[in-house]
Write a protein that holds these residues in place. Structure first.
Motif, PDB file in Angstrom:
ATOM      1  N   TRP A  51       4.052   3.763  15.670  1.00 46.11           N
ATOM      2  CA  TRP A  51       3.812   2.334  15.535  1.00 46.11           C
ATOM      3  C   TRP A  51       5.089   1.630  15.075  1.00 46.11           C
ATOM      4  CZ3 TRP A  51       4.053  -1.532  11.927  1.00 46.11           C
ATOM      5  CH2 TRP A  51       3.339  -2.694  12.188  1.00 46.11           C
TER       6      TRP A  51
ATOM      7  N   HIS B 136       0.828  -1.198   0.000  1.00 47.09           N
ATOM      8  CA  HIS B 136       0.000   0.000   0.000  1.00 47.09           C
ATOM      9  C   HIS B 136       0.865   1.252   0.000  1.00 47.09           C
ATOM     10  CE1 HIS B 136      -3.852  -2.007   0.661  1.00 47.09           C
ATOM     11  NE2 HIS B 136      -3.153  -2.901   1.316  1.00 47.09           N
TER      12      HIS B 136
ATOM     13  N   CYS C  59      -2.604   1.392   7.587  1.00 45.21           N
ATOM     14  CA  CYS C  59      -3.017   2.547   6.784  1.00 45.21           C
ATOM     15  C   CYS C  59      -4.047   3.416   7.497  1.00 45.21           C
ATOM     16  CB  CYS C  59      -3.541   2.080   5.427  1.00 45.21           C
ATOM     17  SG  CYS C  59      -2.212   1.402   4.399  1.00 45.21           S
ATOM     18  N   GLN C  60      -4.554   2.966   8.635  1.00 48.10           N
ATOM     19  CA  GLN C  60      -5.528   3.748   9.391  1.00 48.10           C
ATOM     20  C   GLN C  60      -4.926   4.340  10.660  1.00 48.10           C
ATOM     21  OE1 GLN C  60      -8.900   1.167   9.939  1.00 48.10           O
ATOM     22  NE2 GLN C  60      -9.179   0.902   7.750  1.00 48.10           N
ATOM     23  N   LEU C  61      -3.634   4.156  10.866  1.00 44.84           N
ATOM     24  CA  LEU C  61      -2.981   4.660  12.075  1.00 44.84           C
ATOM     25  C   LEU C  61      -2.901   6.176  12.078  1.00 44.84           C
ATOM     26  CD1 LEU C  61       0.032   2.183  12.291  1.00 44.84           C
ATOM     27  CD2 LEU C  61      -1.947   2.246  13.815  1.00 44.84           C
ATOM     28  N   ASP C  62      -3.035   6.756  13.267  1.00 44.39           N
ATOM     29  CA  ASP C  62      -2.839   8.201  13.408  1.00 44.39           C
ATOM     30  C   ASP C  62      -1.363   8.555  13.351  1.00 44.39           C
ATOM     31  OD1 ASP C  62      -5.553   8.739  13.659  1.00 44.39           O
ATOM     32  OD2 ASP C  62      -5.510   8.502  15.840  1.00 44.39           O
TER      33      ASP C  62
ATOM     34  N   CYS D  42       0.454   3.926   1.577  1.00 45.49           N
ATOM     35  CA  CYS D  42       0.633   4.487   2.917  1.00 45.49           C
ATOM     36  C   CYS D  42       1.809   3.824   3.638  1.00 45.49           C
ATOM     37  CB  CYS D  42      -0.652   4.347   3.749  1.00 45.49           C
ATOM     38  SG  CYS D  42      -1.133   2.641   4.046  1.00 45.49           S
TER      39      CYS D  42
ATOM     40  N   HIS E  32       0.287  -6.163   8.729  1.00 47.81           N
ATOM     41  CA  HIS E  32      -0.824  -5.403   9.321  1.00 47.81           C
ATOM     42  C   HIS E  32      -1.267  -4.267   8.411  1.00 47.81           C
ATOM     43  CE1 HIS E  32       1.051  -7.365  12.813  1.00 47.81           C
ATOM     44  NE2 HIS E  32      -0.206  -7.481  13.217  1.00 47.81           N
ATOM     45  N   ARG E  33      -1.101  -4.442   7.113  1.00 47.03           N
ATOM     46  CA  ARG E  33      -1.302  -3.345   6.168  1.00 47.03           C
ATOM     47  C   ARG E  33      -2.675  -2.684   6.260  1.00 47.03           C
ATOM     48  NH1 ARG E  33      -0.196  -7.754   3.551  1.00 47.03           N
ATOM     49  NH2 ARG E  33      -1.769  -8.847   2.340  1.00 47.03           N
ATOM     50  N   ALA E  34      -3.733  -3.447   6.468  1.00 43.71           N
ATOM     51  CA  ALA E  34      -5.070  -2.836   6.532  1.00 43.71           C
ATOM     52  C   ALA E  34      -5.176  -1.890   7.728  1.00 43.71           C
ATOM     53  CB  ALA E  34      -6.141  -3.908   6.599  1.00 43.71           C
ATOM     54  N   ARG E  35      -4.679  -2.329   8.876  1.00 43.59           N
ATOM     55  CA  ARG E  35      -4.719  -1.482  10.074  1.00 43.59           C
ATOM     56  C   ARG E  35      -3.673  -0.381  10.001  1.00 43.59           C
ATOM     57  NH1 ARG E  35      -4.351  -5.886  14.485  1.00 43.59           N
ATOM     58  NH2 ARG E  35      -2.442  -4.741  14.722  1.00 43.59           N
TER      59      ARG E  35
END
Length: 183
Positions: free
Chosen positions: A63, A8, A55-58, A10, A50-53
């Protein structure tokens, strides 16, 4: 043949922004560049896993550093060197680009001017994060020959960057500043 996971944007942008800082952190705490590079690959693998999660990290930086700390701790435990003392937390505020990080444009322009073998080993090992042992295997080289080839390629790239970007070093031999020429 297994399909390669989709990377991704991100993850790539966070990785490009923080990889050098992560590597420096791991080198300082592991005391070994090769071990730090192996740990760094583990951090990248975790980001991909953990690509799906991710990309939603603040704060992807926080992380990545948390994962890097855990990778280092796990390495210490496996080597039975764990004393219970963790590396210091890394500030969660983004740091300003270091002079080395700001050389990315210059490196991108200088790499095509390098000998093909130099450009390939630097691209694969330093920029893409391939382990030197894997590079050696894929190119039918010994690990010591690969390490020597990479060291020499880095030195030649360093000389080209000094010439092309007017790099200035501080008293400790670290990049202080530069003028990345455009064009």
């Amino acid at each position: 043949m297994t399909a390669k996971p989709k990377i991704h944007p991100c993850i790539e942008s966070a990785w490009q922004a923080h990889q050098d800082e992560l590597r420096g952190f791991l080198i300082r705490h592991s005391g070994d560049r090769d071990a730090a590079d192996d740990l760094l690959q583990g951090v990248y693998a975790q980001a991909l896993a953990h690509r799906a999660r991710f990309c939603q990290l603040d704060s992807p930086r926080a992380w990545l550093f948390r994962v890097a700390r855990h990778q280092w701790i796990d390495q210490q435990r496996r080597a039975r060197r764990w004393t219970g003392e963790e590396p210091p937390d890394v500030a969660t505020e983004p740091m300003a680009d270091s002079p080395v990080e700001s050389l990315v444009d210059c490196i991108t322009r200088a790499l095509p001017d390098c000998a093909p073998a130099d450009a390939d080993i630097i691209q694969r090992c330093d920029l893409e994060g391939m382990r030197q042992a894997d590079y050696a295997t894929r190119h039918d080289l010994t690990l010591p020959a690969t390490k020597t080839r990479l060291r020499r390629a880095r030195q030649r790239l360093r000389e080209r960057l000094i010439e092309q970007c007017d790099i200035i070093f501080d008293e400790q031999g670290r990049v202080c500043c530069h003028r990345a020429h455009r064009g």
